[in-house]
Design a protein around this motif. Structure first.
Motif, short mmCIF file in Angstrom:
data_model
loop_
_atom_site.label_atom_id
_atom_site.label_comp_id
_atom_site.label_asym_id
_atom_site.label_seq_id
_atom_site.Cartn_x
_atom_site.Cartn_y
_atom_site.Cartn_z
N SER A 1 5.25 -2.98 -7.60
CA SER A 1 6.22 -2.55 -8.60
C SER A 1 7.62 -3.07 -8.30
CB SER A 1 6.24 -1.02 -8.70
OG SER A 1 6.59 -0.44 -7.45
N LYS A 2 7.97 -3.22 -7.04
CA LYS A 2 9.31 -3.72 -6.70
C LYS A 2 9.45 -5.19 -7.05
CE LYS A 2 10.68 0.24 -5.08
NZ LYS A 2 11.66 1.07 -5.80
N ALA A 3 8.37 -5.96 -6.88
CA ALA A 3 8.39 -7.36 -7.30
C ALA A 3 8.49 -7.46 -8.82
CB ALA A 3 7.15 -8.08 -6.80
N ARG A 4 7.78 -6.59 -9.50
CA ARG A 4 7.88 -6.56 -10.97
C ARG A 4 9.31 -6.25 -11.39
NH1 ARG A 4 5.39 -1.43 -13.85
NH2 ARG A 4 6.99 -0.62 -12.44
N ASN A 5 9.94 -5.32 -10.69
CA ASN A 5 11.30 -4.91 -11.07
C ASN A 5 12.34 -5.96 -10.73
OD1 ASN A 5 10.15 -2.53 -11.93
ND2 ASN A 5 10.76 -1.36 -10.11
N SER A 6 12.21 -6.59 -9.56
CA SER A 6 13.20 -7.60 -9.16
C SER A 6 12.98 -8.92 -9.88
CB SER A 6 13.14 -7.83 -7.65
OG SER A 6 11.98 -8.56 -7.28
N GLY A 7 11.71 -9.19 -10.23
CA GLY A 7 11.38 -10.47 -10.85
C GLY A 7 11.07 -11.56 -9.85
N PHE A 8 10.93 -11.21 -8.56
CA PHE A 8 10.66 -12.19 -7.52
C PHE A 8 9.52 -11.74 -6.61
CE2 PHE A 8 15.20 -13.11 -8.35
CZ PHE A 8 15.13 -14.49 -8.52
N VAL A 9 8.71 -12.70 -6.18
CA VAL A 9 7.82 -12.49 -5.05
C VAL A 9 8.67 -12.82 -3.83
CG1 VAL A 9 5.66 -13.13 -3.94
CG2 VAL A 9 5.84 -13.20 -6.42
N SER A 10 9.12 -11.81 -3.11
CA SER A 10 10.13 -12.05 -2.09
C SER A 10 10.02 -11.10 -0.91
CB SER A 10 11.53 -11.90 -2.70
OG SER A 10 12.53 -12.02 -1.71
N ARG A 11 10.29 -11.65 0.27
CA ARG A 11 10.36 -10.81 1.48
C ARG A 11 11.63 -9.98 1.49
NH1 ARG A 11 9.59 -15.58 5.34
NH2 ARG A 11 8.90 -16.50 3.38
N ASN A 12 12.52 -10.19 0.51
CA ASN A 12 13.74 -9.39 0.39
C ASN A 12 13.60 -8.26 -0.62
OD1 ASN A 12 15.18 -12.51 0.67
ND2 ASN A 12 15.67 -10.94 2.17
N ASN A 13 12.41 -8.06 -1.18
CA ASN A 13 12.23 -6.96 -2.13
C ASN A 13 12.41 -5.61 -1.43
OD1 ASN A 13 11.86 -8.06 -4.71
ND2 ASN A 13 9.71 -8.56 -4.30
N PRO A 14 12.85 -4.60 -2.17
CA PRO A 14 13.14 -3.29 -1.57
C PRO A 14 11.91 -2.40 -1.44
CG PRO A 14 13.82 -3.28 -3.86
CD PRO A 14 13.34 -4.68 -3.57
N ASP A 15 10.94 -2.88 -0.66
CA ASP A 15 9.76 -2.06 -0.39
C ASP A 15 9.30 -2.31 1.05
OD1 ASP A 15 7.37 -4.09 -0.39
OD2 ASP A 15 8.54 -4.62 -2.14
N GLU A 16 8.44 -1.45 1.54
CA GLU A 16 8.06 -1.50 2.95
C GLU A 16 7.17 -2.69 3.29
OE1 GLU A 16 9.24 0.46 5.49
OE2 GLU A 16 10.64 0.97 3.89
N THR A 17 6.32 -3.11 2.34
CA THR A 17 5.49 -4.29 2.60
C THR A 17 6.37 -5.53 2.79
OG1 THR A 17 3.57 -3.42 1.41
CG2 THR A 17 3.73 -5.81 1.62
N ALA A 18 7.33 -5.72 1.90
CA ALA A 18 8.24 -6.85 2.01
C ALA A 18 9.05 -6.77 3.30
CB ALA A 18 9.16 -6.91 0.79
N LYS A 19 9.47 -5.57 3.66
CA LYS A 19 10.23 -5.40 4.90
C LYS A 19 9.38 -5.80 6.11
CE LYS A 19 12.48 -1.91 7.80
NZ LYS A 19 12.76 -0.47 8.00
#
Length: 211
Positions: free
Chosen positions: A70-88
């Motif tokens: 859901s955080k990637a959907r919200n940010s619009g990016f597949v990113s290690r900087n997304n605001p979720d624990e998996t990305a972190k």
């Protein structure tokens, strides 16, 4: 302007700045790929962009996960900087392993969000079969790609398909960096780190051959 850190894209100004980078030379073909895929899938499909802070078409390693959260959907990016624990977890573990993000890009076996407004659901076989249809087209945009890292069991279901469409690629496998794996047992984080360190060793071996 912005420090590269976990959850950075939870900051609105950082997100706005990242969106302005979508058509930079190294990532423009991948942005066009996503836009074409969106047109093909229809307006209801939520397909995040590749992160311009990664290597774009210069990448040597593709990290392939399951599906956008859901955080990637919200940010619009597949990113290690997304605001979720998996990305972190992914940010911290790849950094600890010494992997330069400019050597990599990150994508998903199922490129579009699956689930409800509030919660993603696990990818099923039909999702994966549909999701990997565009993988050969993506790989054709990556002239320097040498390896794919399949992160998690769902991504690893794409292994045989990858062998068929690009048999020269080295395939690495490792667990998914979600909290469900990393936090489940005390040694799980170390297992994932060691497998990412193997990816870094692979990159270093390539540099030695090139020099």
């Amino acid at each position: 302007m912005f420090e590269d850190k976990p959850k950075l894209l939870g900051e609105s100004e950082a997100l706005k700045a990242r969106l302005k980078q979508l058509d930079e030379f190294h990532v423009a073909p991948l942005t066009a790929f996503v836009r074409t895929l969106r047109d093909k899938m229809g307006s209801e499909a939520s397909i995040p962009y590749f992160d311009p802070w990664d290597g774009g078409i210069e990448a040597e390693v593709l990290f392939l996960l399951e599906a956008p959260g859901s955080k990637a959907r919200n940010s619009g990016f597949v990113s290690r900087n997304n605001p979720d624990e998996t990305a972190k977890n992914f940010f911290e573990l790849t950094s600890e392993a010494g992997i330069d993000r400019k050597c990599t890009i990150v994508w998903n076996t199922v490129p579009w969000y699956i689930g409800s407004d509030s919660k993603i659901r696990p990818a099923n076989s039909a999702d994966i079969a549909s999701g990997i249809e565009s993988l050969a087209e993506l790989l054709a945009l990556l002239p320097r790609i040498r390896s794919i890292v399949l992160m998690g069991r769902k991504a690893q279901k794409a292994k045989e398909h990858i062998k068929q469409v690009s048999p020269s690629l080295i395939i690495h496998t490792c667990p998914h960096p979600s909290p469900l794996f990393v936090n489940r047992l005390l040694g799980n984080r170390q297992i994932l780190l060691e497998q990412l360190q193997a990816v870094q060793s692979f990159l270093e071996e390539g540099e030695s051959v090139a020099s």
